[in-house]
Scaffold this motif. Structure first.
Motif: not given
Length: 295
Positions: A70-74, A101-105
């Motif tokens: 998830p950090l990479f996505f962030l 986008v963060v709440p969705a991730i």
């Protein structure tokens, strides 16, 4: 719980433990003499404790994996792509793209954790190491095993989500302290995937079905459930498909509390849909496990 008859070999402390109230249950089981059967809560906790002991050997690797993905996505989507979106169109719906986008991730990550905990590991306990068979050789029932394992999965979801939320908050991914409510919503989202996938896994003979699950269901869900852009940008015929997926409801509920824009009726509707997915999946999982594991 029935009272136990004190053993003639037991001392005064054991006798006192037998008639003890809260907290006396564990002491009475250590006493000499006949023991009362375990309660349903104790059986489920025994299964949960087993998975907790197993996790003590693997937690370092899982924490790193669940933290980095998830950090990479962030970094890539929230900060990298987010800078481009903010500079070109000023964000999404009045929000900086990062906070969109963060709440969705958060919700999407629980789907991936649920997939990891409900596929290969469950099939391993069914077929490869026969762990479930060993548990069912004791007074455990299928319901006890599932309760304990679902509790263990919920603990994984809690840990992974809490770590990601702490990191995302350092990057400014949340605009409201109410974002802390994303944690229980994300756990519910994860359980909405966990219980149906347990039912699916119990019917598998090998891991071929998991390839279909990952490639044709989970990945499209991540892309088309409003994680990276509003589903209103999708063609009209695709939007109803997103509406019936649990991930879209998790994404919308997390985004609502994180941005402080909760519309209560749709919000409770999202939670209700997630709860129905989890409850129906639990029922299906019990049926599938009973057919697979009970002679």
């Amino acid at each position: 719980m029935a009272l136990l008859q004190p053993s003639p070999h037991a001392g005064p402390q054991s006798a006192a433990a037998d008639v003890g109230g809260s907290g006396g249950e564990g002491r009475s089981r250590a006493a000499h003499g006949p023991r009362a059967p375990l309660s349903a809560r104790e059986r489920a906790l025994a299964v949960f404790t087993y998975f907790l002991v197993v996790y003590r050997r693997t937690w370092r690797g899982s924490i790193i994996g669940r933290f980095l993905s998830p950090l990479f996505f962030l970094l890539a989507m929230g900060i990298g792509l987010g800078s481009l979106v903010d500079n070109r169109v000023g964000g999404v719906g009045g929000l900086p793209y990062l906070q969109f986008v963060v709440p969705a991730i958060v919700a999407t990550q629980t789907m991936w954790v649920a997939m990891g905990e409900s596929t290969y590991q469950v099939l391993g306990y069914i077929k490869w190491n026969m762990g479930y068979h060993a548990m069912l050789a004791t007074p455990m029932t299928v319901r006890d095993v599932l309760r304990g394992h679902f509790l263990a999965v919920a603990a994984h979801l809690t840990t992974a989500t809490a770590i990601f939320m702490a990191v995302a908050s350092l990057f400014g991914g949340f605009r409201s302290v109410a974002a802390v409510l994303c944690l229980p919503i994300a756990i519910l989202t994860g359980m909405a995937f966990t219980t149906p996938i347990f039912a699916f896994t119990a019917k598998q003979e090998g891991d071929n079905g998991f390839n279909i699950l990952f490639r044709w269901i989970v990945t499209p869900l991540m892309l088309f459930s409003g994680t990276f852009f509003p589903i209103e940008q999708l063609p009209g015929w695709m939007q109803p498909i997103a509406w019936v997926t649990p991930l879209w409801h998790g994404v919308e509920a997390c985004r609502a509390v994180a941005t402080g824009s909760v519309a209560w009726l749709p919000f409770f509707g999202h939670l209700l849909v997630l709860a129905v997915y989890a409850a129906v999946g639990w029922w299906l999982a019990e049926r599938s496990f009973a057919r697979r594991l009970v002679p």
